[in-house]
Write an enzyme that holds these catalytic residues in place. Structure first.
Site: not given
Length: 292
Positions: A121-122, A270
């Protein structure tokens, strides 16, 4: 910005060790930041960069991944500055540039000249930026549910970055993260809520991505031209039902990166590394274990 007093971070470190908190690993000063990190295994270095959820730590993100990868590689998983049990200096500017500086600082402090990077993700956005800014230090990339492109802020990501502490709000976030609701229960919500309210944790987190939040998606993104220039072998992994970072992000990365391959998991949100843990690590070991 509020920060966790450095002396307090050391106290938490030793208390965590004494209490057997698995989120507490070893410590090193990296780019001037007192940093908590986990290290397991031997061989080719692989750096694991976590996501940006409230109360996140390297251990919480990679607890199922590290033991398996550690059988094949030297795995290093730091708490990025502002997260987990790494220091939160007062007045620190949380930015893509400073997080990349911290990643390189971890590598320097641990004597790692070059590493493959797995970014979630980030962390995927930071992995891309690190490869662009320090190409000599980065080998292969695994980008899982990765940010790093320009996409429209999702309601899920807006909720993650806009989190205000409560068990109810944490439960709502966990429902956003996971496709498989059997992974989400009140006990997990309580544990992650308690992690999010440790002294200094929410203060630093809330300062990172204030509204309006589309600007932080864009701030983490690299330009199409930059991404096209990546020479690295890249494995993209994404959950089809991801409500936080949309699948379109990985589709765009796959279009732009010359040496990219994309694996999409259906019935997955996710949390690919948790919802499809065995399959995820099998893909990664195969990809990173191939001869250069």
């Amino acid at each position: 910005m509020c920060g966790l007093d450095p002396d307090l971070s050391i106290i938490y470190f030793f208390e965590g060790v004494m209490m057997g908190n698995p989120e507490i690993g070893s410590r090193v000063v990296a780019a001037g930041i007192d940093t908590n990190y986990h290290s397991v295994g031997e061989g080719n270095p692989v750096l694991l960069i976590h996501g940006s959820g409230p109360g996140v730590s390297a251990y919480a993100n990679w607890r199922l991944t590290m033991p398996v990868l550690g059988k094949h590689f030297r795995v290093v998983a730091p708490d990025m500055v502002g997260f987990g049990f790494t220091d939160r200096p007062a007045g620190y500017v949380y930015s893509k540039e400073n997080w990349v500086r911290h990643i390189i600082g971890v590598m320097d402090a641990l004597g790692i000249e070059r590493a493959d990077i797995i970014g979630n993700s980030f962390g995927g956005a930071l992995a891309i930026a690190t490869a662009l800014e320090h190409p000599e230090r980065v080998g292969r990339l695994v980008l899982m549910g990765a940010a790093g492109t320009h996409f429209e802020l999702t309601p899920g990501l807006d909720a993650v970055w806009g989190y205000t502490p409560s068990i109810e709000n944490m439960r709502k976030l966990l429902d956003i993260f996971a496709y498989d609701r059997s992974l989400v229960n009140d006990e997990l919500a309580k544990l992650r809520y308690e992690a999010s309210i440790r002294p200094g944790f929410q203060e630093s987190f809330s300062s990172m991505f204030p509204a309006p939040r589309q600007r932080w998606v864009d701030a983490l993104a690299s330009s199409d031209e930059q991404i096209r220039s990546l020479p690295n072998d890249v494995l993209l992994i994404h959950g089809r039902e991801d409500q936080v970072v949309p699948l379109v992000s990985s589709l765009r990365l796959c279009e732009l990166i010359r040496r990219a391959q994309l694996h999409v998991f259906g019935c997955c949100g996710h949390w690919v590394q948790i919802e499809w843990a065995d399959e995820f690590t099998e893909l990664v070991v195969d990809f990173l274990g191939r001869p250069v």
